[in-house]
Motif scaffolding. Structure first.
Motif, PDB file in Angstrom:
ATOM      1  N   ARG A   1       3.514   7.888 -19.666  1.00  0.00           N
ATOM      2  CA  ARG A   1       4.650   8.692 -19.190  1.00  0.00           C
ATOM      3  C   ARG A   1       4.245   9.548 -17.988  1.00  0.00           C
ATOM      4  NH1 ARG A   1       9.640  10.506 -20.992  1.00  0.00           N
ATOM      5  NH2 ARG A   1      10.200  12.640 -20.390  1.00  0.00           N
ATOM      6  N   VAL A   2       3.030  10.115 -18.030  1.00  0.00           N
ATOM      7  CA  VAL A   2       2.556  10.909 -16.895  1.00  0.00           C
ATOM      8  C   VAL A   2       2.453  10.035 -15.647  1.00  0.00           C
ATOM      9  CG1 VAL A   2       0.613  12.218 -15.954  1.00  0.00           C
ATOM     10  CG2 VAL A   2       1.379  12.638 -18.294  1.00  0.00           C
ATOM     11  N   ALA A   3       1.989   8.784 -15.823  1.00  0.00           N
ATOM     12  CA  ALA A   3       1.906   7.880 -14.674  1.00  0.00           C
ATOM     13  C   ALA A   3       3.289   7.670 -14.055  1.00  0.00           C
ATOM     14  CB  ALA A   3       1.304   6.545 -15.100  1.00  0.00           C
ATOM     15  N   LEU A   4       4.295   7.450 -14.890  1.00  0.00           N
ATOM     16  CA  LEU A   4       5.653   7.259 -14.381  1.00  0.00           C
ATOM     17  C   LEU A   4       6.213   8.558 -13.818  1.00  0.00           C
ATOM     18  CD1 LEU A   4       8.137   5.492 -13.983  1.00  0.00           C
ATOM     19  CD2 LEU A   4       8.773   5.941 -16.371  1.00  0.00           C
ATOM     20  N   GLN A   5       5.969   9.661 -14.501  1.00  0.00           N
ATOM     21  CA  GLN A   5       6.474  10.957 -14.044  1.00  0.00           C
ATOM     22  C   GLN A   5       5.848  11.340 -12.706  1.00  0.00           C
ATOM     23  OE1 GLN A   5       7.010  13.787 -17.161  1.00  0.00           O
ATOM     24  NE2 GLN A   5       6.392  15.526 -15.915  1.00  0.00           N
ATOM     25  N   SER A   6       4.555  11.093 -12.531  1.00  0.00           N
ATOM     26  CA  SER A   6       3.885  11.415 -11.275  1.00  0.00           C
ATOM     27  C   SER A   6       4.439  10.566 -10.137  1.00  0.00           C
ATOM     28  CB  SER A   6       2.379  11.197 -11.408  1.00  0.00           C
ATOM     29  OG  SER A   6       1.834  12.030 -12.400  1.00  0.00           O
ATOM     30  N   ALA A   7       4.685   9.272 -10.417  1.00  0.00           N
ATOM     31  CA  ALA A   7       5.284   8.418  -9.397  1.00  0.00           C
ATOM     32  C   ALA A   7       6.668   8.921  -9.012  1.00  0.00           C
ATOM     33  CB  ALA A   7       5.354   6.982  -9.907  1.00  0.00           C
ATOM     34  N   ALA A   8       7.433   9.385 -10.020  1.00  0.00           N
ATOM     35  CA  ALA A   8       8.780   9.891  -9.746  1.00  0.00           C
ATOM     36  C   ALA A   8       8.733  11.181  -8.933  1.00  0.00           C
ATOM     37  CB  ALA A   8       9.512  10.114 -11.064  1.00  0.00           C
ATOM     38  N   VAL A   9       7.800  12.062  -9.241  1.00  0.00           N
ATOM     39  CA  VAL A   9       7.660  13.306  -8.480  1.00  0.00           C
ATOM     40  C   VAL A   9       7.305  12.988  -7.027  1.00  0.00           C
ATOM     41  CG1 VAL A   9       6.214  15.364  -8.192  1.00  0.00           C
ATOM     42  CG2 VAL A   9       7.138  14.776 -10.450  1.00  0.00           C
ATOM     43  N   TYR A  10       6.400  12.030  -6.838  1.00  0.00           N
ATOM     44  CA  TYR A  10       6.062  11.628  -5.461  1.00  0.00           C
ATOM     45  C   TYR A  10       7.296  11.082  -4.745  1.00  0.00           C
ATOM     46  CZ  TYR A  10       4.470   8.788  -1.587  1.00  0.00           C
ATOM     47  OH  TYR A  10       4.331   8.226  -0.341  1.00  0.00           O
ATOM     48  N   ALA A  11       8.031  10.199  -5.424  1.00  0.00           N
ATOM     49  CA  ALA A  11       9.207   9.605  -4.793  1.00  0.00           C
ATOM     50  C   ALA A  11      10.260  10.653  -4.463  1.00  0.00           C
ATOM     51  CB  ALA A  11       9.799   8.537  -5.710  1.00  0.00           C
ATOM     52  N   ALA A  12      10.349  11.695  -5.288  1.00  0.00           N
ATOM     53  CA  ALA A  12      11.364  12.731  -5.075  1.00  0.00           C
ATOM     54  C   ALA A  12      10.947  13.766  -4.048  1.00  0.00           C
ATOM     55  CB  ALA A  12      11.674  13.416  -6.407  1.00  0.00           C
ATOM     56  N   LEU A  13       9.690  14.190  -4.095  1.00  0.00           N
ATOM     57  CA  LEU A  13       9.241  15.331  -3.281  1.00  0.00           C
ATOM     58  C   LEU A  13       8.289  14.946  -2.158  1.00  0.00           C
ATOM     59  CD1 LEU A  13       8.661  17.933  -6.153  1.00  0.00           C
ATOM     60  CD2 LEU A  13      10.723  17.577  -4.768  1.00  0.00           C
ATOM     61  N   GLY A  14       7.701  13.737  -2.239  1.00  0.00           N
ATOM     62  CA  GLY A  14       6.849  13.268  -1.154  1.00  0.00           C
ATOM     63  C   GLY A  14       5.429  13.783  -1.164  1.00  0.00           C
ATOM     64  N   ASP A  15       4.994  14.458  -2.202  1.00  0.00           N
ATOM     65  CA  ASP A  15       3.626  14.984  -2.276  1.00  0.00           C
ATOM     66  C   ASP A  15       2.706  13.858  -2.741  1.00  0.00           C
ATOM     67  OD1 ASP A  15       1.211  16.247  -2.880  1.00  0.00           O
ATOM     68  OD2 ASP A  15       2.196  18.087  -3.547  1.00  0.00           O
ATOM     69  N   VAL A  16       1.827  13.393  -1.841  1.00  0.00           N
ATOM     70  CA  VAL A  16       1.002  12.223  -2.123  1.00  0.00           C
ATOM     71  C   VAL A  16       0.010  12.463  -3.252  1.00  0.00           C
ATOM     72  CG1 VAL A  16      -0.871  12.734  -0.477  1.00  0.00           C
ATOM     73  CG2 VAL A  16      -0.237  10.342  -0.981  1.00  0.00           C
ATOM     74  N   ALA A  17      -0.297  13.729  -3.564  1.00  0.00           N
ATOM     75  CA  ALA A  17      -1.240  14.015  -4.656  1.00  0.00           C
ATOM     76  C   ALA A  17      -0.735  13.433  -5.974  1.00  0.00           C
ATOM     77  CB  ALA A  17      -1.453  15.524  -4.785  1.00  0.00           C
TER      78      ALA A  17
ATOM     79  N   ALA B   1       6.031   2.498 -13.467  1.00  0.00           N
ATOM     80  CA  ALA B   1       5.318   3.411 -12.571  1.00  0.00           C
ATOM     81  C   ALA B   1       4.723   2.636 -11.389  1.00  0.00           C
ATOM     82  CB  ALA B   1       4.223   4.147 -13.339  1.00  0.00           C
ATOM     83  N   TYR B   2       4.113   1.509 -11.693  1.00  0.00           N
ATOM     84  CA  TYR B   2       3.512   0.661 -10.657  1.00  0.00           C
ATOM     85  C   TYR B   2       4.563   0.207  -9.641  1.00  0.00           C
ATOM     86  CZ  TYR B   2       1.397  -3.670  -8.787  1.00  0.00           C
ATOM     87  OH  TYR B   2       0.928  -4.680  -7.977  1.00  0.00           O
ATOM     88  N   LEU B   3       5.701  -0.240 -10.133  1.00  0.00           N
ATOM     89  CA  LEU B   3       6.753  -0.709  -9.244  1.00  0.00           C
ATOM     90  C   LEU B   3       7.327   0.419  -8.400  1.00  0.00           C
ATOM     91  CD1 LEU B   3       8.540  -3.160 -11.691  1.00  0.00           C
ATOM     92  CD2 LEU B   3       7.329  -3.794  -9.590  1.00  0.00           C
ATOM     93  N   LEU B   4       7.476   1.589  -8.997  1.00  0.00           N
ATOM     94  CA  LEU B   4       8.013   2.728  -8.246  1.00  0.00           C
ATOM     95  C   LEU B   4       7.060   3.125  -7.126  1.00  0.00           C
ATOM     96  CD1 LEU B   4      10.142   4.872  -7.790  1.00  0.00           C
ATOM     97  CD2 LEU B   4       9.148   6.202  -9.673  1.00  0.00           C
ATOM     98  N   LEU B   5       5.756   3.130  -7.410  1.00  0.00           N
ATOM     99  CA  LEU B   5       4.784   3.428  -6.351  1.00  0.00           C
ATOM    100  C   LEU B   5       4.873   2.397  -5.232  1.00  0.00           C
ATOM    101  CD1 LEU B   5       1.575   4.458  -8.339  1.00  0.00           C
ATOM    102  CD2 LEU B   5       3.137   5.962  -7.100  1.00  0.00           C
ATOM    103  N   ARG B   6       4.956   1.135  -5.574  1.00  0.00           N
ATOM    104  CA  ARG B   6       5.064   0.092  -4.540  1.00  0.00           C
ATOM    105  C   ARG B   6       6.343   0.251  -3.733  1.00  0.00           C
ATOM    106  NH1 ARG B   6       3.713  -5.781  -6.928  1.00  0.00           N
ATOM    107  NH2 ARG B   6       5.982  -5.775  -6.703  1.00  0.00           N
ATOM    108  N   ASP B   7       7.441   0.587  -4.412  1.00  0.00           N
ATOM    109  CA  ASP B   7       8.703   0.799  -3.704  1.00  0.00           C
ATOM    110  C   ASP B   7       8.580   1.909  -2.669  1.00  0.00           C
ATOM    111  OD1 ASP B   7       9.862  -1.131  -5.320  1.00  0.00           O
ATOM    112  OD2 ASP B   7      10.884   0.305  -6.628  1.00  0.00           O
ATOM    113  N   GLU B   8       7.731   2.885  -2.987  1.00  0.00           N
ATOM    114  CA  GLU B   8       7.574   4.041  -2.100  1.00  0.00           C
ATOM    115  C   GLU B   8       6.447   3.854  -1.087  1.00  0.00           C
ATOM    116  OE1 GLU B   8       9.583   6.670  -1.969  1.00  0.00           O
ATOM    117  OE2 GLU B   8      10.834   5.730  -3.514  1.00  0.00           O
ATOM    118  N   GLY B   9       5.919   2.619  -0.986  1.00  0.00           N
ATOM    119  CA  GLY B   9       4.942   2.321   0.053  1.00  0.00           C
ATOM    120  C   GLY B   9       3.498   2.564  -0.309  1.00  0.00           C
TER     121      GLY B   9
END
Length: 679
Positions: free
Chosen positions: A98-114, A165-173
């Motif tokens: 869940r953290v992996a998916l949540q972190s990907a979602a936070v990146y996709a929403a806010l753009g913080d690469v960390a 989570a993996y797919l969301l990260l790929r979608d976001e480049g």
């Protein structure tokens, strides 16, 4: 049918989305600071064993802990042992996914690469660790075995979170280097191999394609095929035997209810379907409007939940399933968000609000809201709902405009391994609170699963001489719903040998009548026992018993294939005292000024007692008090009337006729061979 709003666009267009993303960011920071984002080297066990053996409550889980050997009960017990450790690891692995998916979602929403890096690290570490987990040596014999968990089922569910989570990260480049991608590919290959093998076992070797397991194996494979860009494989999965369309056709009844008759497994299967549809959409395939052979659909399943919920939005715990539980509330939130966003089903708004209330979430501060929520109004006013019959699943809800009381009754199939011995069970609801819910089911590792919560005496129905009904299917003899009344006549003839039970439920715009008839064909009288389990205290005239008394409950067990009955005792606390053959009782609802009044006809030879029972499945150790109306005879009529706001008077005119008196009116009700008739 489009479902996805890019998360960055949500933050720009929906006022709550940025706040939710920052809240989720804070959660990840807390876990990072605690040093708890560490992938365990041990596989998980069976989560159902994460239950206190003394209080039968689920043990607490703190996602910030890293490597505990002691596990805490809400009542202070400290529990140790390999089974509990294995169960804790299930929650830990699921939490990290869940953290992996949540972190990907936070990146996709806010753009913080960390946060993209946190998600990526967890994904790669799991991909590298997965081949090192053994095919689970400690799994129980009936399970399809996993690697990261005892059950392949748990593995399938967990894998969908990681792959999303993996797919969301790929979608976001976000890209993976060659070594990382090799690890991911090996993980996907191994996962696909095991999921395909288990599908073959279930569908072809066991001939059990309708199993809820199949829906999750399909969901996991859908995620794998989406991650690998394998459209042909996904299309075959959708169309083939045991695939999406076939499972929808056989795993869901024509009335839109999951075939086991369990609300929990209905949600469980529906969530798997929605994940499969999300993956199919990546190839331009629309499963959201797909129907089964008899019109089954995800929309219909969601509508069933909206109709089934009480006026607070709480779903009943029909058959196996928790009454309330954090992870379950998240699952409900996930599907309800999609029901609102994709199908615009406003009736799901109360269900969603109740799920978030159980999670202690203010507004939309959950990952499910950020990922799946749209612009739908979650605070929409609750629209009046009408009665509904599920003829195939065997449930009926009675509602009449103007009456705050409503009812839900169960007359259908037993429900297989997830069924309870509860035919003709009645849930009585008020718009402010459900008074007599199904008490739910504890985790399966608890001995109380079989010794109480599945038994007839724990439900609001009739048992005989302390023994539970046989697994069987009841029937609906008559159903009629008008603008002013709802009448349901339910019958059971196979619960006990030579016993016919008829429950007549009549709801008007002012009161509700429950007339339960039992008749035995044999010459010997038996203890005929009518049960009611209110969750608030009953106010009624009672007298203590001079001698200690108890109710004998007999639990069927098998020892070395020999059927036995194990006796256990429930304390009888007091005896209710009727006046002129009628007991007047009332219930003050919690967090409300509302009162439900209850009149019970007590005939000569009847006995009404208060029985101390275990509590609900959330905490069985907090005891409740049941009303037991019983008669030792070959025939019994249990006649009970309920009214909100003020008392009702009940008078017996003859064996088959009563009068119900309310302010300014007296209504006669007669039992005929065609059922109840108002005269």
């Amino acid at each position: 049918m489009s479902t996805a709003i890019p998360l960055a666009a949500k933050v720009e267009t929906l006022t709550w989305a940025a706040h939710t993303a920052r809240k989720l960011q804070e959660e990840i920071d807390r876990l990072q600071q605690a040093g708890s984002l560490v992938v365990p080297k041990e596989p998980g066990g069976w989560w159902h064993q994460y239950v206190c053996p003394h209080h039968h409550t689920e043990l607490t889980f703190d996602d910030s802990r890293v490597d505990p050997s002691e596990f805490l009960c809400p009542h202070g017990c400290v529990i140790t042992g390999d089974a509990y450790r294995g169960a804790w690891l299930v929650f830990k692995h699921q939490s990290l996914a869940r953290v992996a998916l949540q972190s990907a979602a936070v990146y996709a929403a806010l753009g913080d690469v960390a946060y993209a890096q946190i998600s990526k690290r967890l994904l790669v570490e799991y991909a590298e660790q997965f081949p090192l987990y053994p095919v689970h040596p400690d799994a129980q014999s009936w399970m399809l075995k996993g690697r990261a968990f005892h059950q392949a089922l748990t593995e399938a569910i967990w894998s969908t979170t990681l792959i999303r989570a993996y797919l969301l990260l790929r979608d976001e480049g976000i890209t993976f280097d060659a070594e990382e991608q090799v690890a991911i590919d090996v993980f996907l290959d191994m996962l696909a191999g095991s999921m395909e093998e288990y599908r073959h076992i279930l569908i072809h070797e066991r001939n059990n394609a309708e199993n809820n397991y199949t829906a999750w194996l399909n969901a996991s494979l859908s995620c794998v095929y989406a991650a690998r860009g394998e459209q042909t494989a996904l299309e075959a999965l959708i169309e083939g035997q045991g695939g999406f369309i076939h499972h929808l056709s056989i795993g869901v009844k024509a009335d839109q209810f999951e075939f086991e008759g369990s609300t929990y497994y209905h949600v469980f299967v529906l969530r798997a379907y929605l994940i499969a549809a999300e993956m199919a959409q990546r190839f331009g395939i629309d499963l959201y409007a797909t129907t089964g052979a008899e019109g089954q659909s995800m929309r219909g399943m969601l509508e069933a939940l909206a109709d089934l919920a009480d006026d607070q939005g709480a779903l009943p715990a029909l058959h196996d399933g928790p009454l309330a539980r954090g992870p379950y509330a998240r699952e409900i939130a996930e599907i309800a968000e999609q029901g609102l966003a994709i199908y615009g089903l406003a009736g799901l708004a109360p269900v969603l609000r109740e799920a978030y209330r159980q999670l202690g979430a203010a507004g939309n501060e959950q990952l499910e809201a950020l990922l799946y929520g749209g612009g739908a109004d979650r605070a929409a006013a609750h629209e009046p709902r009408s009665s509904r019959l599920w003829p195939d699943a065997g449930f009926v809800i009675g509602r009449i405009a103007g009456n705050p009381l409503s009812f839900l009754a169960d007359f259908g199939e037993h429900g297989g391994s997830h069924g309870h011995y509860d035919k003709l069970h009645l849930t009585l609801m008020h718009r402010d609170q459900t008074l007599t819910p199904d008490l739910g089911m504890v985790p399966y590792g608890s001995s109380m699963r079989r010794s109480w919560f599945a038994e007839t005496a724990s439900h609001n129905t009739v048992s005989l001489s302390g023994q539970s009904q046989a697994p069987h299917e009841g029937r609906l003899q008559h159903y009629e719903a008008t603008q002013t009344s709802v009448y349901a006549w339910l019958q059971s003839t196979e619960g006990y040998e030579g016993c016919t039970m008829n429950r007549h439920l009549l709801l008007t715009d002012d009161w509700m009548l429950d007339w339960f008839q039992v008749e035995l064909s044999g010459e010997q009288p038996q203890g005929i026992e009518w049960w009611m389990h209110p969750v608030v205290a009953v106010e009624a005239s009672q007298q203590p018993l001079t001698n200690e008394a108890s109710y004998s409950l007999f639990i069927a067990e098998k020892v070395d294939d020999v059927a036995t009955l194990k006796e256990q005792q429930l304390p009888i606390i007091s005896q209710f005292v009727p006046t002129s053959g009628v007991l007047q009782a009332s219930y003050n609802l919690a967090n409300s000024d509302a009162i439900i009044y209850h009149a019970a006809l007590v005939q000569q030879g009847d006995e009404l007692v208060a029985v101390g029972t275990p509590g609900d499945a959330v905490d069985p150790s907090r005891s409740l008090m049941a009303m037991l109306h019983r008669r030792n005879d070959r025939k019994a009529d249990f006649i009970h009337v309920y009214r909100a706001g003020s008392a009702v008077q009940l008078t017996q005119m003859s064996d088959d006729e009563i009068n119900i008196t309310i302010p300014n009116a007296t209504i006669g009700v007669k039992m005929t061979d065609k059922g109840l008739q108002m005269v």
